[in-house]
Design a protein around this motif. Structure first.
Motif, PDB file in Angstrom:
ATOM      1  N   VAL A   1     153.000  59.667  74.352  1.00 20.47           N
ATOM      2  CA  VAL A   1     153.892  58.759  75.054  1.00 20.47           C
ATOM      3  C   VAL A   1     155.446  59.275  74.702  1.00 20.47           C
ATOM      4  CG1 VAL A   1     155.077  56.284  75.402  1.00 20.47           C
ATOM      5  CG2 VAL A   1     152.431  56.935  75.406  1.00 20.47           C
TER       6      VAL A   1
ATOM      7  N   MET B   1     164.038  40.482  60.718  1.00 18.78           N
ATOM      8  CA  MET B   1     163.678  41.905  60.767  1.00 18.78           C
ATOM      9  C   MET B   1     164.108  42.877  60.246  1.00 18.78           C
ATOM     10  SD  MET B   1     163.338  42.483  65.414  1.00 18.78           S
ATOM     11  CE  MET B   1     162.273  44.037  64.950  1.00 18.78           C
TER      12      MET B   1
ATOM     13  N   MET C   1     166.361  52.150  67.904  1.00 14.92           N
ATOM     14  CA  MET C   1     167.296  51.275  68.603  1.00 14.92           C
ATOM     15  C   MET C   1     168.188  51.654  68.543  1.00 14.92           C
ATOM     16  SD  MET C   1     165.379  49.483  69.063  1.00 14.92           S
ATOM     17  CE  MET C   1     164.049  49.839  69.586  1.00 14.92           C
TER      18      MET C   1
ATOM     19  N   PHE D   1     155.388  60.187  82.573  1.00 14.18           N
ATOM     20  CA  PHE D   1     154.387  61.004  81.682  1.00 14.18           C
ATOM     21  C   PHE D   1     154.263  62.263  81.464  1.00 14.18           C
ATOM     22  CE2 PHE D   1     155.813  56.420  79.264  1.00 14.18           C
ATOM     23  CZ  PHE D   1     156.765  56.972  78.898  1.00 14.18           C
TER      24      PHE D   1
ATOM     25  N   LYS E   1     156.351  44.784  69.568  1.00  3.30           N
ATOM     26  CA  LYS E   1     155.991  46.236  70.356  1.00  3.30           C
ATOM     27  C   LYS E   1     155.643  45.068  71.817  1.00  3.30           C
ATOM     28  CE  LYS E   1     151.415  47.875  68.898  1.00  3.30           C
ATOM     29  NZ  LYS E   1     150.553  48.827  68.780  1.00  3.30           N
TER      30      LYS E   1
ATOM     31  N   LYS F   1     156.893  53.529  76.990  1.00  5.30           N
ATOM     32  CA  LYS F   1     157.282  53.490  75.140  1.00  5.30           C
ATOM     33  C   LYS F   1     156.876  52.805  73.876  1.00  5.30           C
ATOM     34  CE  LYS F   1     161.220  55.666  71.817  1.00  5.30           C
ATOM     35  NZ  LYS F   1     162.017  55.414  72.004  1.00  5.30           N
ATOM     36  N   TYR F   2     157.390  51.647  74.122  1.00  5.10           N
ATOM     37  CA  TYR F   2     157.964  50.523  74.111  1.00  5.10           C
ATOM     38  C   TYR F   2     155.455  49.538  74.025  1.00  5.10           C
ATOM     39  CZ  TYR F   2     162.013  51.753  72.399  1.00  5.10           C
ATOM     40  OH  TYR F   2     162.921  53.004  72.411  1.00  5.10           O
ATOM     41  N   LEU F   3     155.193  50.330  74.472  1.00  8.07           N
ATOM     42  CA  LEU F   3     153.763  49.182  74.684  1.00  8.07           C
ATOM     43  C   LEU F   3     152.887  50.617  73.282  1.00  8.07           C
ATOM     44  CD1 LEU F   3     152.603  49.841  78.402  1.00  8.07           C
ATOM     45  CD2 LEU F   3     154.091  48.026  76.324  1.00  8.07           C
ATOM     46  N   VAL F   4     153.899  51.867  72.654  1.00 12.25           N
ATOM     47  CA  VAL F   4     152.773  51.987  71.539  1.00 12.25           C
ATOM     48  C   VAL F   4     154.039  52.073  70.665  1.00 12.25           C
ATOM     49  CG1 VAL F   4     151.222  53.095  72.415  1.00 12.25           C
ATOM     50  CG2 VAL F   4     153.823  54.343  72.184  1.00 12.25           C
ATOM     51  N   SER F   5     155.224  51.469  70.945  1.00  9.57           N
ATOM     52  CA  SER F   5     156.119  51.952  69.760  1.00  9.57           C
ATOM     53  C   SER F   5     157.198  50.723  69.136  1.00  9.57           C
ATOM     54  CB  SER F   5     156.892  53.309  69.842  1.00  9.57           C
ATOM     55  OG  SER F   5     158.493  53.433  69.255  1.00  9.57           O
ATOM     56  N   PRO F   6     157.523  49.959  68.758  1.00  8.55           N
ATOM     57  CA  PRO F   6     158.036  48.996  68.238  1.00  8.55           C
ATOM     58  C   PRO F   6     159.625  48.985  68.709  1.00  8.55           C
ATOM     59  CG  PRO F   6     158.304  50.108  65.577  1.00  8.55           C
ATOM     60  CD  PRO F   6     157.661  50.755  67.135  1.00  8.55           C
ATOM     61  N   THR F   7     159.983  47.258  69.088  1.00 11.23           N
ATOM     62  CA  THR F   7     161.085  47.261  69.643  1.00 11.23           C
ATOM     63  C   THR F   7     161.654  46.199  68.487  1.00 11.23           C
ATOM     64  OG1 THR F   7     162.791  46.943  71.068  1.00 11.23           O
ATOM     65  CG2 THR F   7     160.256  47.170  71.592  1.00 11.23           C
ATOM     66  N   LYS F   8     162.590  45.797  68.980  1.00  9.22           N
ATOM     67  CA  LYS F   8     163.367  44.463  68.565  1.00  9.22           C
ATOM     68  C   LYS F   8     163.699  43.286  70.213  1.00  9.22           C
ATOM     69  CE  LYS F   8     167.917  43.382  67.795  1.00  9.22           C
ATOM     70  NZ  LYS F   8     168.092  41.747  66.897  1.00  9.22           N
ATOM     71  N   HIS F   9     163.748  44.201  70.928  1.00  8.67           N
ATOM     72  CA  HIS F   9     164.560  43.966  72.308  1.00  8.67           C
ATOM     73  C   HIS F   9     163.083  43.959  73.920  1.00  8.67           C
ATOM     74  CE1 HIS F   9     168.205  45.347  71.456  1.00  8.67           C
ATOM     75  NE2 HIS F   9     167.644  46.820  71.179  1.00  8.67           N
TER      76      HIS F   9
ATOM     77  N   GLU G   1     167.473  51.671  77.335  1.00  2.96           N
ATOM     78  CA  GLU G   1     165.957  52.849  77.251  1.00  2.96           C
ATOM     79  C   GLU G   1     165.592  52.019  75.980  1.00  2.96           C
ATOM     80  OE1 GLU G   1     163.563  54.731  79.388  1.00  2.96           O
ATOM     81  OE2 GLU G   1     164.833  53.716  80.485  1.00  2.96           O
ATOM     82  N   LYS G   2     165.572  50.478  75.217  1.00  2.00           N
ATOM     83  CA  LYS G   2     164.897  50.725  74.479  1.00  2.00           C
ATOM     84  C   LYS G   2     164.452  49.283  73.949  1.00  2.00           C
ATOM     85  CE  LYS G   2     167.691  53.613  72.617  1.00  2.00           C
ATOM     86  NZ  LYS G   2     166.975  54.913  71.249  1.00  2.00           N
TER      87      LYS G   2
ATOM     88  N   GLU H   1     162.879  52.216  62.935  1.00  2.00           N
ATOM     89  CA  GLU H   1     163.088  51.564  64.261  1.00  2.00           C
ATOM     90  C   GLU H   1     164.006  51.384  64.152  1.00  2.00           C
ATOM     91  OE1 GLU H   1     160.839  47.893  63.852  1.00  2.00           O
ATOM     92  OE2 GLU H   1     161.603  46.966  65.574  1.00  2.00           O
TER      93      GLU H   1
END
Lengths: 209, 127
Positions: B84, A180, B27, B101, A188, A41-49, A60-61, B23
């Motif tokens: 995804v 942030m 989160m 997926f 990401k 998921k976080y290869l296409v969506s932003p995250t801070k983790h 899962e984040k 975001e």
């Protein structure tokens, strides 16, 4: 029937043993190996983790799902001789911009990833895409932030946060708290570097001396 | 009833993915939980409010919802995120982080098309 149940128990325990994942501490090499897997998921969506324990609140984040507890990881870092910074408090997370924010402290760490077919160790920095509002790209500066009290109380599961944070065991001093919140930076996973969703990876953490 | 549920699931996916663009929101919540909760509330509303139920209980309306949802998801996620993000929402909701997926996407497409065909037959009798 009893034989069947016994056979079932043996098979299930063998299967669980085959998939047992452990935190490896190598004191001589000054490194810890954390087993993890990629969260696509976080290869296409932003995250801070970057890395979170799969059973934690942020399991899962993150770009990588750790298969061992973040509390064990904290103690492993202490065993290795790392000193926690413990200078970021929950109120510091309310900073409205990086100018108001605070940078994490603590022993400096370097983090690398390996997986089947990775062709050697890949720096975590290369596996994360950093996008900034003004094109200001900074090299990752990972520290042993500590935060054991927060981690034990709220169990967010955070191993590595990509900015300075009050929750992660390791966080990134390159980006102070507030960066942030002010949308100065976002992160990401790098799909061109990281393997596909679900791939098992080893996260190698080394103490920089 | 099936048309109400079908519309509720589609609109819920669109609402959840639209919220994921934030975001801060992504989160802090279980996105799959939000999807199923919104779908439940919408299904209740759609089936309890009679004028709404009458309007939604048609093949044309279900087809319209499907087109709007697909177009909306494509607009929000692009070609990179489309295979995804909806699948990750379902995976998080089911708490099955090892589900592939591709498997979820096949199930989603089958449910979207199968549900549409089902509404073609059921909406005739449920007015």
């Amino acid at each position: 029937m009893k034989k069947f149940i016994l056979a079932l128990l043996v098979i299930t325990s063998c299967v669980s043993l085959a998939f047992a994942e452990e935190l490896i501490i190598n004191k001589e090499a000054g490194e810890i190996i954390v087993p993890a897997e990629v969260n696509g998921k976080y290869l296409v969506s932003p995250t801070k983790h970057a890395l979170s324990y799969f059973k934690g609140g942020n399991g899962e984040k993150a770009i990588l799902r750790a298969l061992v507890s973040e509390l064990d990881y904290y103690h492993a870092l202490v065993e290795l001789g790392a000193v926690p910074g413990d200078n970021i408090k929950a109120e510091d997370m309310k900073a409205k911009s990086s100018a108001e924010g605070k940078r994490t402290e603590g022993s400096k760490l370097s983090v690398f990833l390996t997986w089947e077919g990775s062709n050697g160790e890949v720096p975590l920095d290369d596996a994360v895409i950093t996008t900034t509002a003004n094109g200001d790209v900074r090299k990752m500066d990972l520290r042993f932030s500590g935060n054991l009290e927060f981690a034990s109380k709220y169990r967010p599961g955070c191993f590595i946060c990509l900015d300075s944070c009050a929750a992660g065991i390791n966080t990134n001093a390159a980006w102070p708290t507030g960066a942030m919140n002010n949308k100065e930076v976002s992160f990401k996973g790098n799909a061109k570097v990281l393997p596909p969703d679900g791939t098992k990876v080893n996260v190698i953490v080394r103490l920089v001396k | 009833m099936i048309a109400c549920l079908y519309n509720a699931l589609l609109w819920s996916m669109l609402i959840t993915v639209a919220n994921l663009q934030n975001e801060w929101f992504d989160m802090r919540v279980n996105t799959g939980g939000i999807f199923f909760a919104v779908a439940f509330v919408l299904a209740l509303l759609f089936s309890m409010i009679k004028p709404l139920r009458k309007k939604l209980n048609s093949f044309a309306m279900c087809f319209f919802s499907l087109v709007i949802t697909c177009a909306g998801l494509f607009y929000l996620l692009g070609i990179e995120g489309l295979p995804v993000i909806p699948a990750s929402v379902i995976r998080e909701g089911l708490m099955q982080n090892h589900l592939d997926f591709h498997v979820i996407n096949i199930a989603l497409i089958a449910a979207a098309l199968g549900g549409l065909i089902l509404t073609l037959f059921t909406t005739k009798y449920e007015r």
